[in-house]
Write a protein that holds these residues in place. Structure first.
Motif, PDB file in Angstrom:
ATOM      1  N   PHE A  16       0.661  -1.364   0.041  1.00 10.96           N
ATOM      2  CA  PHE A  16       0.307  -0.069   0.079  1.00 10.96           C
ATOM      3  C   PHE A  16       0.856   1.150   0.040  1.00 10.96           C
ATOM      4  O   PHE A  16       0.400   2.258  -0.712  1.00 10.96           O
ATOM      5  CB  PHE A  16      -1.019   0.051   1.167  1.00 10.96           C
ATOM      6  CG  PHE A  16      -2.181  -0.696   1.018  1.00 10.96           C
ATOM      7  CD1 PHE A  16      -3.063  -0.709  -0.192  1.00 10.96           C
ATOM      8  CD2 PHE A  16      -2.598  -1.854   1.929  1.00 10.96           C
ATOM      9  CE1 PHE A  16      -4.319  -1.509  -0.390  1.00 10.96           C
ATOM     10  CE2 PHE A  16      -3.631  -2.684   1.642  1.00 10.96           C
ATOM     11  CZ  PHE A  16      -4.587  -2.354   0.464  1.00 10.96           C
ATOM     12  N   VAL A  17       1.925   1.275   0.778  1.00 12.82           N
ATOM     13  CA  VAL A  17       3.059   2.529   0.713  1.00 12.82           C
ATOM     14  C   VAL A  17       3.419   2.544  -0.758  1.00 12.82           C
ATOM     15  O   VAL A  17       3.656   3.485  -1.238  1.00 12.82           O
ATOM     16  CB  VAL A  17       3.988   2.332   1.760  1.00 12.82           C
ATOM     17  CG1 VAL A  17       5.001   3.293   1.710  1.00 12.82           C
ATOM     18  CG2 VAL A  17       3.342   2.328   3.167  1.00 12.82           C
ATOM     19  N   LEU A  18       3.811   1.319  -1.181  1.00 15.55           N
ATOM     20  CA  LEU A  18       4.361   1.587  -2.536  1.00 15.55           C
ATOM     21  C   LEU A  18       3.223   2.099  -3.626  1.00 15.55           C
ATOM     22  O   LEU A  18       3.772   2.921  -4.479  1.00 15.55           O
ATOM     23  CB  LEU A  18       5.113   0.380  -3.327  1.00 15.55           C
ATOM     24  CG  LEU A  18       5.795   0.126  -4.440  1.00 15.55           C
ATOM     25  CD1 LEU A  18       6.990   1.168  -4.410  1.00 15.55           C
ATOM     26  CD2 LEU A  18       6.070  -1.252  -4.757  1.00 15.55           C
ATOM     27  N   LEU A  19       2.393   1.700  -3.607  1.00 15.41           N
ATOM     28  CA  LEU A  19       1.281   2.022  -4.529  1.00 15.41           C
ATOM     29  C   LEU A  19       0.868   3.681  -4.210  1.00 15.41           C
ATOM     30  O   LEU A  19       0.487   4.192  -5.305  1.00 15.41           O
ATOM     31  CB  LEU A  19      -0.136   1.233  -4.240  1.00 15.41           C
ATOM     32  CG  LEU A  19      -1.389   1.368  -5.338  1.00 15.41           C
ATOM     33  CD1 LEU A  19      -0.741   1.065  -6.561  1.00 15.41           C
ATOM     34  CD2 LEU A  19      -2.468   0.588  -4.688  1.00 15.41           C
ATOM     35  N   ALA A  20       0.803   3.992  -2.850  1.00 20.08           N
ATOM     36  CA  ALA A  20       0.571   5.513  -2.785  1.00 20.08           C
ATOM     37  C   ALA A  20       1.818   6.357  -3.308  1.00 20.08           C
ATOM     38  O   ALA A  20       1.565   7.390  -3.954  1.00 20.08           O
ATOM     39  CB  ALA A  20       0.498   5.710  -1.398  1.00 20.08           C
ATOM     40  N   GLU A  21       3.138   5.890  -3.131  1.00 21.18           N
ATOM     41  CA  GLU A  21       4.127   6.508  -3.716  1.00 21.18           C
ATOM     42  C   GLU A  21       4.154   6.565  -5.226  1.00 21.18           C
ATOM     43  O   GLU A  21       4.487   7.583  -5.856  1.00 21.18           O
ATOM     44  CB  GLU A  21       5.403   5.985  -3.113  1.00 21.18           C
ATOM     45  CG  GLU A  21       6.800   6.620  -3.473  1.00 21.18           C
ATOM     46  CD  GLU A  21       6.649   8.176  -3.075  1.00 21.18           C
ATOM     47  OE1 GLU A  21       7.469   8.746  -3.781  1.00 21.18           O
ATOM     48  OE2 GLU A  21       6.321   8.392  -1.699  1.00 21.18           O
ATOM     49  N   VAL A  22       3.916   5.639  -5.830  1.00 20.47           N
ATOM     50  CA  VAL A  22       3.833   5.498  -7.270  1.00 20.47           C
ATOM     51  C   VAL A  22       2.701   6.622  -7.568  1.00 20.47           C
ATOM     52  O   VAL A  22       2.667   7.362  -8.676  1.00 20.47           O
ATOM     53  CB  VAL A  22       3.309   3.923  -7.796  1.00 20.47           C
ATOM     54  CG1 VAL A  22       3.052   4.042  -9.037  1.00 20.47           C
ATOM     55  CG2 VAL A  22       4.527   3.140  -7.527  1.00 20.47           C
ATOM     56  N   PHE A  23       1.701   6.610  -6.993  1.00 17.52           N
ATOM     57  CA  PHE A  23       0.668   7.434  -7.479  1.00 17.52           C
ATOM     58  C   PHE A  23       0.984   9.064  -7.361  1.00 17.52           C
ATOM     59  O   PHE A  23       0.837   9.750  -8.169  1.00 17.52           O
ATOM     60  CB  PHE A  23      -0.789   7.130  -6.459  1.00 17.52           C
ATOM     61  CG  PHE A  23      -2.022   7.924  -7.008  1.00 17.52           C
ATOM     62  CD1 PHE A  23      -2.434   7.932  -8.062  1.00 17.52           C
ATOM     63  CD2 PHE A  23      -2.453   9.236  -6.253  1.00 17.52           C
ATOM     64  CE1 PHE A  23      -3.617   8.662  -8.773  1.00 17.52           C
ATOM     65  CE2 PHE A  23      -3.514   9.815  -6.580  1.00 17.52           C
ATOM     66  CZ  PHE A  23      -4.078   9.745  -7.582  1.00 17.52           C
ATOM     67  N   LEU A  24       1.530   9.118  -5.974  1.00 13.01           N
ATOM     68  CA  LEU A  24       2.259  10.447  -5.812  1.00 13.01           C
ATOM     69  C   LEU A  24       2.928  10.993  -6.856  1.00 13.01           C
ATOM     70  O   LEU A  24       2.934  12.306  -7.463  1.00 13.01           O
ATOM     71  CB  LEU A  24       2.537  10.620  -4.543  1.00 13.01           C
ATOM     72  CG  LEU A  24       1.487  10.717  -3.549  1.00 13.01           C
ATOM     73  CD1 LEU A  24       2.056  10.772  -1.826  1.00 13.01           C
ATOM     74  CD2 LEU A  24       0.619  11.941  -3.529  1.00 13.01           C
ATOM     75  N   SER A  25       3.831   9.989  -7.280  1.00 15.45           N
ATOM     76  CA  SER A  25       5.298  10.372  -7.999  1.00 15.45           C
ATOM     77  C   SER A  25       4.659  10.554  -9.658  1.00 15.45           C
ATOM     78  O   SER A  25       5.043  11.401 -10.268  1.00 15.45           O
ATOM     79  CB  SER A  25       5.953   9.049  -8.121  1.00 15.45           C
ATOM     80  OG  SER A  25       6.842   9.049  -6.808  1.00 15.45           O
ATOM     81  N   VAL A  47       0.313  -6.617  -2.511  1.00 12.77           N
ATOM     82  CA  VAL A  47      -0.867  -6.596  -1.333  1.00 12.77           C
ATOM     83  C   VAL A  47      -1.506  -8.094  -1.510  1.00 12.77           C
ATOM     84  O   VAL A  47      -1.935  -8.546  -0.548  1.00 12.77           O
ATOM     85  CB  VAL A  47      -1.664  -5.366  -2.039  1.00 12.77           C
ATOM     86  CG1 VAL A  47      -3.218  -5.490  -1.057  1.00 12.77           C
ATOM     87  CG2 VAL A  47      -0.934  -4.244  -1.484  1.00 12.77           C
ATOM     88  N   ILE A  48      -1.647  -8.648  -2.782  1.00 11.26           N
ATOM     89  CA  ILE A  48      -2.533  -9.761  -2.791  1.00 11.26           C
ATOM     90  C   ILE A  48      -1.723 -10.875  -2.300  1.00 11.26           C
ATOM     91  O   ILE A  48      -2.433 -11.859  -1.617  1.00 11.26           O
ATOM     92  CB  ILE A  48      -2.751 -10.188  -4.283  1.00 11.26           C
ATOM     93  CG1 ILE A  48      -3.788  -9.177  -4.899  1.00 11.26           C
ATOM     94  CG2 ILE A  48      -3.403 -11.364  -4.780  1.00 11.26           C
ATOM     95  CD1 ILE A  48      -3.998  -8.872  -6.331  1.00 11.26           C
ATOM     96  N   CYS A  49      -0.375 -10.836  -2.571  1.00  7.30           N
ATOM     97  CA  CYS A  49       0.012 -12.066  -1.846  1.00  7.30           C
ATOM     98  C   CYS A  49       0.184 -11.941  -0.442  1.00  7.30           C
ATOM     99  O   CYS A  49       0.396 -13.110   0.052  1.00  7.30           O
ATOM    100  CB  CYS A  49       1.621 -11.945  -2.458  1.00  7.30           C
ATOM    101  SG  CYS A  49       1.803 -12.495  -3.895  1.00  7.30           S
ATOM    102  N   GLY A  50       0.272 -10.753   0.192  1.00  6.17           N
ATOM    103  CA  GLY A  50       0.182 -10.785   1.566  1.00  6.17           C
ATOM    104  C   GLY A  50      -1.188 -10.958   1.993  1.00  6.17           C
ATOM    105  O   GLY A  50      -1.510 -11.434   3.257  1.00  6.17           O
TER     106      GLY A  50
END
Length: 129
Positions: A16-25, A47-50
């Motif tokens: 989720f943190v990576l997805l948020a950072e990708v979106f912001l970038s 996220v799905i694997c976890g």
């Protein structure tokens, strides 16, 4: 909460943190579309694997004393690769800007040479004999 569950939660949070950072970038134009899509897919896969228990067999295999080390190393590697993607996006955009500027300069030079030839009758591009 066991170590395997903690690993799964950590992977979901990292996703989720990576997805948020990708979106912001991407919104700040630091990451181009191709890299943003690839990193977004990777974040969703994390996220799905976890989150899906059927896909979480890896967490039981890593549930040991060294699992924290593996998670920290994984975070470092993912962050390093993400930073490199942002830098490549920036360089690619800069390269495109420079190509446009060179094209404009070439067009301007051709216009000036035509004007010079029209006024003086000399062609600066032809070698003198």
């Amino acid at each position: 909460m066991g170590t395997a569950q903690m690993l799964r939660v950590a992977v979901v949070v990292i996703g989720f943190v990576l997805l948020a950072e990708v979106f912001l970038s991407y919104c700040k134009k630091r990451l181009n579309e191709n890299y943003a899509f690839a990193w977004g897919v990777f974040a969703v896969v994390l996220v799905i694997c976890g989150a899906v228990p059927a896909l979480s067999g890896w967490s039981r295999a890593l549930a040991s004393q060294t699992s924290v080390f593996y998670v920290i190393m994984g975070i470092c590697i993912v962050w390093l690769l993400f930073t490199m993607s942002v830098n490549l996006s920036s360089l690619s955009a800069r390269n495109q800007e420079l190509a446009i500027q060179v094209s404009i300069l070439n067009t301007e030079m051709e216009r000036v040479l035509k004007m010079y030839k029209k006024e003086t009758g000399k062609d600066l591009m032809e070698p003198e004999k």
